[in-house]
Motif scaffolding. Structure first.
Motif, PDB file in Angstrom:
ATOM      1  N   ASP A  40       0.772  -1.270   0.154  1.00 51.90           N
ATOM      2  CA  ASP A  40       0.231  -0.021  -0.467  1.00 51.90           C
ATOM      3  C   ASP A  40       0.600   0.962  -0.265  1.00 51.90           C
ATOM      4  OD1 ASP A  40      -2.072  -1.495  -0.109  1.00 51.90           O
ATOM      5  OD2 ASP A  40      -2.791  -1.375   2.184  1.00 51.90           O
ATOM      6  N   LEU A  41       1.874   1.103   0.762  1.00 56.30           N
ATOM      7  CA  LEU A  41       2.546   1.831   0.462  1.00 56.30           C
ATOM      8  C   LEU A  41       3.762   2.693  -0.891  1.00 56.30           C
ATOM      9  CD1 LEU A  41       4.671   1.757   4.547  1.00 56.30           C
ATOM     10  CD2 LEU A  41       3.593   3.798   3.786  1.00 56.30           C
ATOM     11  N   HIS A  42       4.303   1.809  -1.539  1.00 60.70           N
ATOM     12  CA  HIS A  42       5.185   1.678  -2.388  1.00 60.70           C
ATOM     13  C   HIS A  42       3.273   2.280  -3.445  1.00 60.70           C
ATOM     14  CE1 HIS A  42       7.364   0.448  -5.687  1.00 60.70           C
ATOM     15  NE2 HIS A  42       6.365   0.070  -6.161  1.00 60.70           N
ATOM     16  N   ARG A  43       2.255   1.794  -3.226  1.00 59.47           N
ATOM     17  CA  ARG A  43       1.074   2.062  -4.482  1.00 59.47           C
ATOM     18  C   ARG A  43       0.931   3.507  -4.379  1.00 59.47           C
ATOM     19  NH1 ARG A  43      -3.162  -2.678  -4.730  1.00 59.47           N
ATOM     20  NH2 ARG A  43      -2.003  -4.230  -5.523  1.00 59.47           N
ATOM     21  N   ALA A  44       0.844   4.308  -2.790  1.00 60.09           N
ATOM     22  CA  ALA A  44       1.555   5.079  -2.444  1.00 60.09           C
ATOM     23  C   ALA A  44       1.638   6.673  -3.099  1.00 60.09           C
ATOM     24  CB  ALA A  44       0.081   5.392  -1.355  1.00 60.09           C
ATOM     25  N   TYR A  45       3.497   5.825  -2.996  1.00 61.37           N
ATOM     26  CA  TYR A  45       4.222   6.429  -3.056  1.00 61.37           C
ATOM     27  C   TYR A  45       5.554   6.088  -4.175  1.00 61.37           C
ATOM     28  CZ  TYR A  45       3.109   8.286   2.014  1.00 61.37           C
ATOM     29  OH  TYR A  45       2.861   8.486   3.136  1.00 61.37           O
ATOM     30  N   ALA A  46       4.544   5.798  -5.165  1.00 59.88           N
ATOM     31  CA  ALA A  46       5.457   4.630  -6.136  1.00 59.88           C
ATOM     32  C   ALA A  46       5.491   5.961  -7.180  1.00 59.88           C
ATOM     33  CB  ALA A  46       5.408   4.045  -6.250  1.00 59.88           C
ATOM     34  N   PRO A  47       3.720   6.739  -7.299  1.00 62.87           N
ATOM     35  CA  PRO A  47       3.566   7.112  -8.592  1.00 62.87           C
ATOM     36  C   PRO A  47       4.503   8.659  -8.353  1.00 62.87           C
ATOM     37  CG  PRO A  47       1.777   6.550  -7.908  1.00 62.87           C
ATOM     38  CD  PRO A  47       2.988   6.126  -6.749  1.00 62.87           C
ATOM     39  N   GLN A  48       4.278   9.179  -6.907  1.00 66.64           N
ATOM     40  CA  GLN A  48       4.900  10.358  -6.835  1.00 66.64           C
ATOM     41  C   GLN A  48       6.963  10.523  -6.800  1.00 66.64           C
ATOM     42  OE1 GLN A  48       4.069  11.888  -2.806  1.00 66.64           O
ATOM     43  NE2 GLN A  48       2.115  11.563  -3.264  1.00 66.64           N
ATOM     44  N   GLN A  49       7.292   9.234  -6.841  1.00 69.38           N
ATOM     45  CA  GLN A  49       8.709   9.399  -7.113  1.00 69.38           C
ATOM     46  C   GLN A  49       9.125   9.578  -8.110  1.00 69.38           C
ATOM     47  OE1 GLN A  49       9.768   5.842  -5.260  1.00 69.38           O
ATOM     48  NE2 GLN A  49       9.777   6.338  -2.858  1.00 69.38           N
ATOM     49  N   GLY A  50       8.395   9.013  -9.377  1.00 70.79           N
ATOM     50  CA  GLY A  50       8.803   8.936 -10.796  1.00 70.79           C
ATOM     51  C   GLY A  50       8.383  10.021 -11.909  1.00 70.79           C
ATOM     52  N   VAL A  51       7.984  11.199 -10.520  1.00 72.19           N
ATOM     53  CA  VAL A  51       7.013  12.474 -11.363  1.00 72.19           C
ATOM     54  C   VAL A  51       8.423  13.357 -11.591  1.00 72.19           C
ATOM     55  CG1 VAL A  51       5.595  13.903 -11.715  1.00 72.19           C
ATOM     56  CG2 VAL A  51       4.783  11.617 -11.404  1.00 72.19           C
ATOM     57  N   GLN A  52       8.971  13.767 -12.349  1.00 74.23           N
ATOM     58  CA  GLN A  52      10.138  15.289 -11.997  1.00 74.23           C
ATOM     59  C   GLN A  52       9.037  15.800 -12.494  1.00 74.23           C
ATOM     60  OE1 GLN A  52      13.738  13.902 -13.805  1.00 74.23           O
ATOM     61  NE2 GLN A  52      13.938  12.773 -12.062  1.00 74.23           N
ATOM     62  N   MET A  53       9.518  17.458 -11.800  1.00 75.46           N
ATOM     63  CA  MET A  53       9.238  18.667 -12.322  1.00 75.46           C
ATOM     64  C   MET A  53       9.870  19.173 -13.485  1.00 75.46           C
ATOM     65  SD  MET A  53       6.775  19.152 -10.027  1.00 75.46           S
ATOM     66  CE  MET A  53       5.965  20.721  -9.643  1.00 75.46           C
ATOM     67  N   HIS A  54       8.991  19.498 -13.748  1.00 77.40           N
ATOM     68  CA  HIS A  54       9.671  20.166 -15.428  1.00 77.40           C
ATOM     69  C   HIS A  54       9.348  21.653 -15.657  1.00 77.40           C
ATOM     70  CE1 HIS A  54      10.966  16.720 -16.931  1.00 77.40           C
ATOM     71  NE2 HIS A  54      10.271  16.351 -16.676  1.00 77.40           N
ATOM     72  N   ASN A  55      10.329  23.008 -15.578  1.00 77.49           N
ATOM     73  CA  ASN A  55       9.503  24.333 -16.182  1.00 77.49           C
ATOM     74  C   ASN A  55       8.631  23.598 -17.222  1.00 77.49           C
ATOM     75  OD1 ASN A  55      12.091  24.592 -17.419  1.00 77.49           O
ATOM     76  ND2 ASN A  55      12.576  25.191 -15.683  1.00 77.49           N
ATOM     77  N   ASP A  56       8.133  24.848 -17.743  1.00 78.72           N
ATOM     78  CA  ASP A  56       8.073  25.269 -19.575  1.00 78.72           C
ATOM     79  C   ASP A  56       8.827  24.447 -20.241  1.00 78.72           C
ATOM     80  OD1 ASP A  56       5.476  28.040 -18.318  1.00 78.72           O
ATOM     81  OD2 ASP A  56       5.294  25.761 -18.507  1.00 78.72           O
ATOM     82  N   ASP A  57      10.564  25.562 -20.177  1.00 80.26           N
ATOM     83  CA  ASP A  57      11.373  24.940 -21.792  1.00 80.26           C
ATOM     84  C   ASP A  57      12.056  23.815 -21.266  1.00 80.26           C
ATOM     85  OD1 ASP A  57      13.152  25.868 -18.805  1.00 80.26           O
ATOM     86  OD2 ASP A  57      13.876  27.213 -19.555  1.00 80.26           O
ATOM     87  N   GLY A  58      11.856  22.463 -20.698  1.00 83.11           N
ATOM     88  CA  GLY A  58      11.652  21.089 -20.373  1.00 83.11           C
ATOM     89  C   GLY A  58      13.083  20.865 -19.441  1.00 83.11           C
TER      90      GLY A  58
END
Length: 130
Positions: free
Chosen positions: A109-127
């Motif tokens: 359950d912890l893996h399911r809850a936090y794994a998607p957040q770990q895979g997403v990196q923040m990008h600004n508009d110029d990549g």
């Protein structure tokens, strides 16, 4: 008369031998439980049930004399003593497995809850990573 006494003794002896065989089997199962050989114990439990069924059929048709009744009572006492201890160990094992399953489910359950957040990196508009 002597033939019927001999036949009775033979039947009584066969019944008591069957109880002794069951005692040997349950003591082996106890050893498996003591050494935490769970798979082997479960395999032996099936054979144990078959022995008990066979013994039940045999027991219904035999009238024991006093010494036979005493011997049977002692064998049953020993068999049940082992059985109680095996059951106690199985309950302890079941509880251990329940705890492990609970921990595993919480980890999942912890893996399911936090794994998607770990895979997403923040990008600004110029990549470029922010």
């Amino acid at each position: 008369m002597a033939a019927s006494v001999n036949a009775h003794n033979a039947t009584q002896d066969a019944l008591l031998d069957a109880y002794e065989g069951l005692l040997v089997h349950v003591s082996q199962m106890h050893e498996l439980a003591s050494t935490e050989q769970w798979e082997e114990l479960i395999e032996q439990r099936t054979h144990y049930v078959m022995l008990v069924e066979r013994l039940h059929e045999l027991d219904g048709g035999v009238i024991l004399d006093e010494s036979g009744r005493q011997r049977k009572a002692k064998l049953l006492e020993d068999i049940l003593g082992y059985d109680v201890e095996i059951r106690r160990r199985l309950v302890t094992r079941r509880d251990e497995l329940g705890k492990l399953i609970g921990v595993s489910l919480r980890q999942r359950d912890l893996h399911r809850a936090y794994a998607p957040q770990q895979g997403v990196q923040m990008h600004n508009d110029d990549g470029v990573d922010a």
